[in-house]
Write an enzyme that holds these catalytic residues in place. Structure first.
Site, PDB file in Angstrom:
ATOM      1  CE1 TYR A 141      -3.235  -2.764  -0.004  1.00  0.00           C
ATOM      2  CE2 TYR A 141      -3.918  -2.145   2.183  1.00  0.00           C
ATOM      3  CZ  TYR A 141      -4.067  -2.931   1.070  1.00  0.00           C
ATOM      4  OH  TYR A 141      -5.063  -3.879   1.031  1.00  0.00           O
ATOM      5  CE  LYS A 192       1.194 -17.753  -2.484  1.00  0.00           C
ATOM      6  NZ  LYS A 192       0.371 -18.973  -2.367  1.00  0.00           N
ATOM      7  CG  ASP A 224      -2.232 -19.993  -0.599  1.00  0.00           C
ATOM      8  OD1 ASP A 224      -1.479 -19.870   0.382  1.00  0.00           O
ATOM      9  OD2 ASP A 224      -1.919 -20.650  -1.613  1.00  0.00           O
ATOM     10  CG  ASP A 248      -7.241  -4.259   3.828  1.00  0.00           C
ATOM     11  OD1 ASP A 248      -8.238  -4.216   4.567  1.00  0.00           O
ATOM     12  OD2 ASP A 248      -7.090  -3.516   2.847  1.00  0.00           O
TER      13      ASP A 248
END
Ligand code: NAD
Length: 359
Positions: A141, A192, A224, A248
Site C-alpha cells: 500500500y 507467502k 492462501d 486487510d
C-alpha cells in the site's frame, strides 16, 4: 491529567456511529470519573469538500497534539472520480503514516448472543476469539515505485511494489509476540514465502524475533491456506500476524465469522502506545443516513482506546459489559438481527448501551 481525544467522524455512516461513541464517553466522564476532552476535525471526503484536501494540515496538527484519535470512516462514491491523491482514503493512509501507526490490532470475537448471525455453523464459530495483528504502514500500500503508465506498445500498465525492511518486520513482530504472551502464547505468522521474496524475509525475521520469546509457540502459514483455515476451523488460531495487504483481507474475512463487520473495533498503535481507534468497516454509503449502521464496532473501539492508550481497564470493561448487556436484553441493529430479537436503529442501540452503562 485530562487526556485529549481528536475525533474524526469522516464520511457516510462515520458521523452517525461517532455520535453514539461520544454519548458513551460523556457517560464515562459524568458518572465514572473519566478525564478526557474531545475536539472534532475533518478528514476524508468531508475534508476534501470543505478544504480541497482529504487530509488538512489542521487535522494532522490536532491528531499530533492529541493523546488518541477516534475515527469513524472515510470514503464514498461521490469522491471516486477524484485523482488517487485526493481520494478520502488518502487522508486515512496519510494519518496512519504521519503518526507512524504501524501496528493494527483487530480482535475478532464472536459474542455468544450472535452465534445465529454468523454465516458459519455454530460449532465452527462459537467461542471464537482471535487477535489479528496487521502491519499498517509498509507493504504494497505504500511501496514505491507505484503508478500507471502506457508502455511503448501503447498498452496500459499498472504497478505497485511490495517492500519491507527488516526493522519494519521486527517491530511488528515484537508487538505480536508481546500480544501472544498476554493471551494463549500461540502466534501464527502469515506470509507467502514460497512465492514472494519480501515475505521470505518476513518469515526469516519472525524466526529471529521468536528467540526473545521462547515461551510463545510460533507457526507459519501461507496466506492462501490461512484464508481457507479461517473459514474451515478458525478456532485453531489465537494471535495472527501478517503484512499490510494480507492483514486487510484476512481481517475482513475473520470479521464475517463474528456475524457482522459492524461489531469489530480496531486499534492502530505507534511505538509509544499512542493510537488511532476505529471500526474496521468503511463508510457504508449504501446504508448512510438510514439509521441502519451498527455503532457497536465504534463503541468497542472506545473501549480499546481506554485499555491501550489510557491504561484504564476498569472503564474499558464497563463499556464492553454494557455492550454485552444491551445484546443480552435483545437489542439488535439490522445487520445482526435474528428472529425473536428487537430490531433497533443506530441511535436506539447507542441509547441502549448508554442505559446499560448507567444501570
Ligand atoms: P464498508 O465496510 O463500508 O461496507 C461493506 C458492507 O458492510 C456494506 O454492505 C455496509 O452496509 C456494511 N456495513 C459496514 N459497516 C456497517 C455497520 N456499522 N453496520 C451495518 N452494516 C455495515 O465497505 P465498502 O462498501 O467496500 O466501502 C465503502 C466505502 O468505505 C468506500 O469508499 C471505501 O473506500 C471506504 N472504506 C473506508 C474504510 C475506513 O475508513 N477505514 C475502510 C474500508 C472501506
Amino acid at each position: 491529567m485530562t487526556k485529549k481525544i481528536a475525533v474524526l467522524p469522516g464520511d457516510g455512516i462515520g458521523t452517525e456511529i461517532i455520535a453514539e461513541a461520544l454519548k458513551v464517553l460523556d457517560v464515562l466522564k459524568q458518572d465514572f470519573g473519566l478525564k478526557v476532552e474531545t475536539e472534532t476535525a475533518l478528514i476524508g471526503g468531508a475534508a476534501y469538500d470543505a478544504t480541497g484536501t482529504p487530509f488538512p494540515e489542521a487535522t494532522l496538527h490536532l491528531c499530533r497534539a492529541a493523546d488518541a484519535v477516534l475515527l469513524g470512516a472515510v470514503g464514498g462514491p461521490k469522491w471516486e472520480p477524484l485523482d488517487y491523491s485526493l481520494r478520502p482514503e488518502r487522508g486515512l493512509l496519510g494519518l496512519r503514516a504521519e503518526l507512524e501507526l504501524f501496528a493494527n490490532l483487530r480482535p475478532a470475537i464472536l459474542y455468544p448472543q450472535l452465534v445465529a448471525a454468523s454465516t458459519l455453523k455454530p460449532e465452527v464459530v462459537s467461542g471464537l476469539d482471535i487477535m489479528i495483528i496487521r502491519e499498517l504502514t509498509g507493504g504494497i500500500y505504500f511501496g514505491q515505485p507505484r503508478g500507471r503508465r502506457v508502455n511503448d506498445k501503447g498498452e496500459r500498465e499498472g504497478f505497485n511494489t511490495l517492500f519491507y525492511n527488516e526493522s519494519e518486520i521486527r517491530r511488528i513482530g515484537h508487538i505480536a509476540f508481546q500480544t501472544a504472551r498476554k493471551r494463549n502464547r500461540k502466534l501464527c505468522s502469515v506470509d507467502k514465502a514460497n512465492v514472494l521474496e519480501c515475505t521470505e524475509l518476513w518469515r526469516e525475521v519472525m524466526i529471529e524475533v521468536a528467540k526473545d520469546y521462547p515461551d510463545v509457540v510460533l507457526t507459519h502459514m501461507y496466506v492462501d491456506n490461512a484464508a481457507m483455515q479461517l473459514v474451515r476451523a478458525p478456532k485453531q488460531f489465537d494471535v495472527m500476524v501478517t503484512e499490510n495487504m494480507f492483514g486487510d483481507i484476512l481481517s475482513d474475512c475473520a470479521a464475517m465469522l463474528t456475524g457482522s463487520i459492524g461489531m469489530l473495533p480496531s486499534a492502530s498503535l505507534d511505538k509509544n502506545g499512542k493510537g488511532m481507534y476505529e471500526p474496521i468497516h468503511g463508510s457504508a454509503p449504501d446504508i448512510a443516513g438510514k439509521q441502519l449502521a451498527n455503532p457497536i464496532a465504534t463503541i468497542l473501539s472506545v473501549a480499546m482506546m481506554l485499555r491501550y492508550s489510557f491504561n484504564d481497564a476498569a472503564n474499558a470493561e464497563r463499556v464492553e459489559q454494557a455492550v454485552t448487556r444491551a445484546l443480552d436484553t435483545g437489542y439488535r441493529t439490522a445487520d445482526i438481527y435474528s428472529e425473536g430479537t428487537r430490531k433497533v436503529g443506530t441511535t436506539e442501540m447507542g441509547d441502549a448501551i448508554v442505559a446499560a452503562l448507567r444501570s
